[in-house]
Design a protein around this motif. Structure first.
Motif, short mmCIF file in Angstrom:
data_model
loop_
_atom_site.label_atom_id
_atom_site.label_comp_id
_atom_site.label_asym_id
_atom_site.label_seq_id
_atom_site.Cartn_x
_atom_site.Cartn_y
_atom_site.Cartn_z
N ILE A 1 8.40 -87.28 20.89
CA ILE A 1 9.01 -86.76 19.67
C ILE A 1 7.86 -86.35 18.76
O ILE A 1 7.07 -87.19 18.33
CB ILE A 1 9.90 -87.81 18.99
CG1 ILE A 1 11.02 -88.22 19.94
CG2 ILE A 1 10.46 -87.26 17.68
CD1 ILE A 1 11.82 -89.42 19.48
N MET A 2 7.76 -85.07 18.50
CA MET A 2 6.68 -84.54 17.68
C MET A 2 7.06 -84.66 16.21
O MET A 2 8.20 -84.43 15.85
CB MET A 2 6.43 -83.06 18.01
CG MET A 2 6.08 -82.77 19.45
SD MET A 2 4.42 -83.27 19.91
CE MET A 2 3.44 -82.19 18.89
N MET A 3 6.07 -85.03 15.37
CA MET A 3 6.27 -85.09 13.92
C MET A 3 5.18 -84.26 13.26
O MET A 3 4.02 -84.35 13.66
CB MET A 3 6.12 -86.53 13.44
CG MET A 3 7.34 -87.31 13.50
SD MET A 3 7.04 -88.88 12.66
CE MET A 3 7.93 -89.93 13.75
N PHE B 1 11.53 -82.39 17.79
CA PHE B 1 10.50 -81.99 16.84
C PHE B 1 11.02 -82.33 15.45
O PHE B 1 12.03 -81.78 15.02
CB PHE B 1 10.26 -80.48 16.98
CG PHE B 1 9.01 -79.99 16.35
CD1 PHE B 1 7.82 -79.98 17.05
CD2 PHE B 1 9.02 -79.50 15.06
CE1 PHE B 1 6.65 -79.51 16.48
CE2 PHE B 1 7.86 -79.03 14.47
CZ PHE B 1 6.68 -79.03 15.20
N VAL B 2 10.37 -83.26 14.76
CA VAL B 2 10.83 -83.74 13.46
C VAL B 2 9.82 -83.32 12.40
O VAL B 2 8.62 -83.51 12.56
CB VAL B 2 10.96 -85.28 13.46
CG1 VAL B 2 11.41 -85.79 12.11
CG2 VAL B 2 11.93 -85.72 14.55
N THR C 1 5.07 -73.24 16.60
CA THR C 1 4.62 -74.57 17.02
C THR C 1 5.77 -75.36 17.65
O THR C 1 5.60 -76.00 18.69
CB THR C 1 4.04 -75.35 15.83
OG1 THR C 1 3.00 -74.58 15.24
CG2 THR C 1 3.48 -76.69 16.27
N ALA C 2 6.93 -75.31 17.03
CA ALA C 2 8.10 -76.02 17.57
C ALA C 2 8.46 -75.46 18.94
O ALA C 2 8.74 -76.21 19.88
CB ALA C 2 9.28 -75.90 16.61
N ARG C 3 8.45 -74.15 19.08
CA ARG C 3 8.76 -73.51 20.37
C ARG C 3 7.77 -73.96 21.43
O ARG C 3 8.16 -74.32 22.55
CB ARG C 3 8.73 -72.00 20.21
CG ARG C 3 9.08 -71.24 21.47
CD ARG C 3 9.07 -69.72 21.20
NE ARG C 3 9.37 -69.00 22.40
CZ ARG C 3 8.47 -68.68 23.33
NH1 ARG C 3 7.21 -69.03 23.18
NH2 ARG C 3 8.83 -68.01 24.41
N GLU C 4 6.50 -73.95 21.10
CA GLU C 4 5.48 -74.37 22.06
C GLU C 4 5.67 -75.84 22.45
O GLU C 4 5.54 -76.19 23.62
CB GLU C 4 4.08 -74.16 21.48
CG GLU C 4 2.97 -74.44 22.48
CD GLU C 4 1.58 -74.12 21.95
OE1 GLU C 4 0.63 -74.27 22.73
OE2 GLU C 4 1.44 -73.75 20.76
#
Length: 98
Positions: free
Chosen positions: A20-22, A42-43, A30-33
Motif C-alpha cells: 500500500i503506497m502512501m 495508493f493512499v 505516479t499512481a498509475r505506475e
C-alpha cells in the motif's frame, strides 16, 4: 530511495507481498505506475485512519484468499495423484491363484 523504487525492490524480493503506497505528493502518473508495478492501493496523505484500516484489512483478506487457494490447489493435486495411483490397471485387474 523513492517510493516507486522501493515498490520495485519489494516486488523483486517478495512478489507475493501486498504493498500500500502512501504519499503526500501524489499525481496520476505516479499512481498509475504504482498500480502497474503491482501496488495493492495508493493512499494520499493526509489520510483517514479508518480508510487506511479498511484498506489494510482488504489487503490482508486478499493474502488470506490467495494462501487458501494455493492450499486447495495443492490438495487437489494430491487427490488427483491418489486417484491416478488407485486407478492404474494393475490395481484394477487382480491375479487368480491356480
Amino acid at each position: 530511495m523513492a517510493g516507486i523504487d522501493l515498490l520495485r525492490a519489494a516486488r523483486e524480493f517478495r512478489p507475493e507481498v501486498e504493498v500500500i503506497m502512501m504519499t503526500a505528493f501524489a499525481n496520476v502518473e505516479t499512481a498509475r505506475e504504482a498500480f502497474l508495478l503491482g501496488a495493492y492501493d495508493f493512499v494520499q496523505k493526509p489520510f483517514d485512519n479508518d480508510l487506511l484500516k479498511e484498506t489494510v484489512a482488504r489487503a490482508l483478506a486478499k493474502i488470506s484468499l490467495v494462501k487458501e487457494k494455493e492450499a486447495l490447489v495443492e490438495e487437489n493435486k494430491a487427490l488427483i495423484q491418489g486417484q491416478r495411483s488407485r486407478g492404474k490397471l494393475g490395481n484394477i485387474i487382480g491375479e487368480a491363484s491356480e
